[in-house]
Each structure stands twice: as structure tokens, then as C-alpha cells.
Design an enzyme around this catalytic site. Structure first.
Site, PDB file in Angstrom:
ATOM      1  CB  SER A  29      -1.057  -0.166   1.473  1.00 26.75           C
ATOM      2  OG  SER A  29      -1.593   1.377   1.429  1.00 26.75           O
ATOM      3  CE1 TYR A  38      -3.511  -2.000   5.001  1.00 26.77           C
ATOM      4  CE2 TYR A  38      -3.065   0.413   4.663  1.00 26.77           C
ATOM      5  CZ  TYR A  38      -3.452  -0.871   4.259  1.00 26.77           C
ATOM      6  OH  TYR A  38      -3.760  -1.216   2.879  1.00 26.77           O
TER       7      TYR A  38
HETATM    8  N1  NAP Z   1      -8.614  -0.622  -1.151  1.00 25.95           N
HETATM    9  C1  NAP Z   1      -7.863   0.300  -0.946  1.00 25.95           C
HETATM   10  O1  NAP Z   1      -7.642   1.592  -1.047  1.00 25.95           O
HETATM   11  C2  NAP Z   1      -6.309  -0.300  -0.832  1.00 25.95           C
HETATM   12  C3  NAP Z   1      -5.261   0.527  -0.952  1.00 25.95           C
HETATM   13  C4  NAP Z   1      -3.884  -0.011  -0.984  1.00 25.95           C
HETATM   14  C5  NAP Z   1      -3.565  -1.169  -0.787  1.00 25.95           C
HETATM   15  N2  NAP Z   1      -4.772  -2.109  -0.371  1.00 25.95           N
HETATM   16  C6  NAP Z   1      -4.598  -3.515  -0.141  1.00 25.95           C
HETATM   17  O2  NAP Z   1      -5.248  -4.390  -1.003  1.00 25.95           O
HETATM   18  C7  NAP Z   1      -5.371  -5.800  -0.489  1.00 25.95           C
HETATM   19  C8  NAP Z   1      -6.775  -6.071  -0.746  1.00 25.95           C
HETATM   20  O3  NAP Z   1      -7.600  -5.140  -0.157  1.00 25.95           O
HETATM   21  P1  NAP Z   1      -9.024  -4.680  -1.257  1.00 25.95           P
HETATM   22  O4  NAP Z   1      -9.010  -3.234  -1.230  1.00 25.95           O
HETATM   23  O5  NAP Z   1      -9.190  -5.556  -2.206  1.00 25.95           O
HETATM   24  O6  NAP Z   1     -10.015  -4.840   0.247  1.00 25.95           O
HETATM   25  P2  NAP Z   1     -11.383  -5.867   0.348  1.00 25.95           P
HETATM   26  O7  NAP Z   1     -12.243  -5.963  -0.804  1.00 25.95           O
HETATM   27  O8  NAP Z   1     -11.697  -5.705   1.896  1.00 25.95           O
HETATM   28  O9  NAP Z   1     -10.508  -7.392   0.365  1.00 25.95           O
HETATM   29  C9  NAP Z   1      -9.704  -7.731   1.412  1.00 25.95           C
HETATM   30  C10 NAP Z   1      -9.475  -9.333   1.127  1.00 25.95           C
HETATM   31  O10 NAP Z   1      -8.723  -9.956   1.860  1.00 25.95           O
HETATM   32  C11 NAP Z   1      -9.455 -10.947   2.735  1.00 25.95           C
HETATM   33  N3  NAP Z   1      -8.840 -11.172   4.115  1.00 25.95           N
HETATM   34  C12 NAP Z   1      -9.009 -10.307   5.234  1.00 25.95           C
HETATM   35  N4  NAP Z   1      -8.665 -11.127   6.442  1.00 25.95           N
HETATM   36  C13 NAP Z   1      -8.449 -12.164   6.047  1.00 25.95           C
HETATM   37  C14 NAP Z   1      -8.093 -13.321   6.570  1.00 25.95           C
HETATM   38  N5  NAP Z   1      -7.854 -13.227   8.179  1.00 25.95           N
HETATM   39  N6  NAP Z   1      -7.991 -14.473   5.995  1.00 25.95           N
HETATM   40  C15 NAP Z   1      -8.070 -14.644   4.901  1.00 25.95           C
HETATM   41  N7  NAP Z   1      -8.333 -13.660   4.055  1.00 25.95           N
HETATM   42  C16 NAP Z   1      -8.543 -12.302   4.585  1.00 25.95           C
HETATM   43  C17 NAP Z   1     -10.897 -10.918   2.623  1.00 25.95           C
HETATM   44  O11 NAP Z   1     -11.538 -12.155   2.470  1.00 25.95           O
HETATM   45  P3  NAP Z   1     -12.555 -12.587   3.521  1.00 25.95           P
HETATM   46  O12 NAP Z   1     -13.522 -11.437   3.872  1.00 25.95           O
HETATM   47  O13 NAP Z   1     -13.249 -13.823   2.603  1.00 25.95           O
HETATM   48  O14 NAP Z   1     -11.587 -13.253   4.734  1.00 25.95           O
HETATM   49  C18 NAP Z   1     -10.856 -10.293   1.317  1.00 25.95           C
HETATM   50  O15 NAP Z   1     -10.959 -10.942   0.211  1.00 25.95           O
HETATM   51  C19 NAP Z   1      -5.244  -5.507   0.918  1.00 25.95           C
HETATM   52  O16 NAP Z   1      -3.979  -5.907   1.215  1.00 25.95           O
HETATM   53  C20 NAP Z   1      -5.233  -4.021   1.212  1.00 25.95           C
HETATM   54  O17 NAP Z   1      -4.384  -3.858   2.361  1.00 25.95           O
HETATM   55  C21 NAP Z   1      -5.954  -1.653  -0.524  1.00 25.95           C
END
Ligand code: NAP
Length: 246
Positions: free
Chosen positions: A132, A145
Site C-alpha cells: 500500500s 497498517y
Molecule cells: N482498497 C484500498 O484502497 C487499498 C489500497 C492499498 C492497498 N490495499 C490492499 O489491497 C489488499 C486487498 O484489499 P481490497 O482493497 O481488495 O479490500 P477488500 O475488498 O476488503 O478485500 C480484502 C480481502 O482480504 C481477505 N482477508 C482479510 N482478512 C483475512 C484473513 N484473516 N484470512 C483470509 N483472508 C482475509 C478478505 O477475504 P474474506 O473477507 O473472505 O476473509 C478479502 O478477500 C489488502 O492487502 C489491502 O491492504 C487496498
């Protein structure tokens, strides 16, 4: 390397960036195993991608080994699962702190450690770590985070050095703000004006392209590389600018 012969594991494949990545990999012919806790959402992604689902909580110690055992040979490991938490560190419950470190940092470390021996033995493989911009910029109100993501960056760079010249690549994907359920789940909406949220599909496209080109790092959107580099060389100035403009 991405094609019908490619076996891929995508953690966090039930939602957002992970689901979009699984979709794109499947479109390119890969056999995809999606990993997450939400069995219903995972089954939906697996059905749409013609892949398999592995329901597991990656924050648990034995989860990485279980995932890799279920996956079999892995060509592409995408460590994407992650959770956020925003607010003053002094208000952060200990449980939330542990959950972030276990999910965002420990789980990818364990998965990579489990997957690497097979990749090195076969002389081919690729690891993607979804970091991130918070890891590069050390964002206030997101101390834990930001630290997990900075740790992931350092981990990925170190592993890249260890495996150099042995057929295994490591790519760090650095998204800015992405339009996913991430903010709703952390309970604090995204409130800044910039950077603007990008669609999850844009991150997936950049991720796949970076793997194919063997890139060490990719920022999405690309201009985010500039503030990240500026903070690397002038942290005090950059932090002051962040406080002034956010
Ligand atoms: N959205 C943003 O603005 C942003 C920006 C920078 C980086 N990121 C990074 O991108 C990645 C994906 O995030 P996203 O934006 O796509 O968010 P999201 O839609 O909330 O997806 C998060 C994913 O992580 C899984 N997850 C969370 N805790 C888990 C656990 N304990 N065990 C297994 N799976 C788990 C969730 O699956 P379940 O719910 O099925 O457990 C979900 O599929 C993350 O690492 C986040 O830090 C996001």
C-alpha cells in the site's frame, strides 16, 4: 509466464483487488485457487473463474501450510489479503493490532516461506505482494497498517535478493486508494480528496502486467511513485507536506 499452464493462488480472492485479479488470471487461462474466510463469496468467485476455493483464516498460524498443501504446485502466489484500521494508536484495541500484523505481514511471510522451496526446485515461479502507499508514506492515523505494509515492502525486497538468478521473481504492488469494501470493513470511510480511488480492475491489470514484465515494483496509479520516492529521500519535509495538505 501467465497462461493456461499457470497455477495461481490469490489470497483475499473473495473481494476487491483479489477477486479482480483472480478474474483476470482466469481470463488469461490460469488455474486459480482463491483464498479467504467468506465461503459464500469465495464460491462465487471460484464459479465465475472456473477455479477452486480455499476457505481459511490466514491470521491463524497453520493456515499458510494448509493453503499450500491444498494448492499443490504453485507458479504464481499473490499475497493480497489484508485488513485496515484507522484512528489514534492509543485507541487501537490490542486484538485489532494483532489481527493487522497477523493478516497483513505474518501470513504473507509464512505463505512465501512455504511456497518458495517448490518454486526454487522447479526453477520457476513468481511472488506478488500487495502492499500500500501507506507503507511508503507512513500515514498518520494508520500507524500499524502503514508499518505492516512497510514491513511487507522490506520483506519482498529481501526475498528478491535471496532468489535472484534462480528463476523466481518478486513483485511488490503498491496501490493508492482503490474502490473496494476495504474502507467500509475497517469502519472508517476514505475522506481525503487525493489520491482519487481507482477501480480494483486497474490494480489487477497493473499486477498481471508487472508479473509478465518481471517488474520489481508497480505503483497504481503510477504517479504515486513520486511522493513515495520523495519521502524516501526527504522524510521530514514530506511528512510536513502530508500534514499540511491532508
Ligand atoms: N482498497 C484500498 O484502497 C487499498 C489500497 C492499498 C492497498 N490495499 C490492499 O489491497 C489488499 C486487498 O484489499 P481490497 O482493497 O481488495 O479490500 P477488500 O475488498 O476488503 O478485500 C480484502 C480481502 O482480504 C481477505 N482477508 C482479510 N482478512 C483475512 C484473513 N484473516 N484470512 C483470509 N483472508 C482475509 C478478505 O477475504 P474474506 O473477507 O473472505 O476473509 C478479502 O478477500 C489488502 O492487502 C489491502 O491492504 C487496498
Amino acid at each position: 509466464m501467465i497462461g493456461p499452464a499457470t497455477t495461481a493462488v490469490v489470497t483475499g480472492g473473495s473481494s476487491g483487488i483479489g477477486a479482480a485479479t483472480a478474474q483476470l488470471l482466469a481470463y488469461r487461462g490460469c488455474q486459480v485457487l482463491v483464498v479467504g474466510r467468506d465461503a459464500v463469496a469465495l464460491a462465487g468467485v471460484a464459479r465465475r473463474t472456473g477455479g477452486r476455493a480455499c476457505t481459511t483464516d490466514l491470521a491463524e498460524p497453520g493456515a499458510a501450510a494448509r493453503v499450500l498443501a491444498e494448492a499443490g504446485e504453485v507458479d504464481l502466489l499473490v499475497c493480497n489479503a489484508g485488513v485496515g484500521w484507522a484512528g489514534q494508536l492509543t485507541d487501537m484495541p490490542g486484538e485489532a493490532l494483532e489481527q493487522l500484523v497477523r493478516t497483513n505481514l505474518l501470513a504473507p511471510m509464512r505463505l512465501v516461506r512455504e511456497a518458495l522451496p517448490g518454486m526454487l526446485a522447479r526453477g520457476r515461479g513468481h511472488i506478488v505482494l500487495v502492499s500500500s502507499i501507506a507503507g511508503s508514506m507512513s500515514v498518520a492515523q494508520e500507524a500499524v497498517y502503514s508499518a505492516t505494509k512497510a514491513g511487507l515492502d522490506a520483506f519482498g525486497a529481501s526475498v528478491r535478493g535471496e532468489v535472484a538468478g534462480r528463476g523466481v521473481g518478486v513483485t511488490i504492488v503498491v496501490p493508492g486508494v482503490v474502490d473496494t469494501p476495504f474502507f467500509a470493513r475497517r469502519g472508517v470511510p476514505y475522506a481525503r480528496h487525493r489520491p482519487r480511488p481507482v477501480p480494483a480492475g486497474k490494480v489487477a491489470t497493473a499486477l498481471v502486467a508487472a508479473v509478465e514484465r518481471g517488474k520489481a515494483e508497480v505503483f497504481v496509479p503510477r504517479w504515486l511513485r513520486l511522493p513515495a520516492r520523495l519521502r524516501g529521500s526527504a522524510p521530514v519535509l514530506t511528512d510536513a507536506l502530508q500534514r499540511r495538505f491532508t
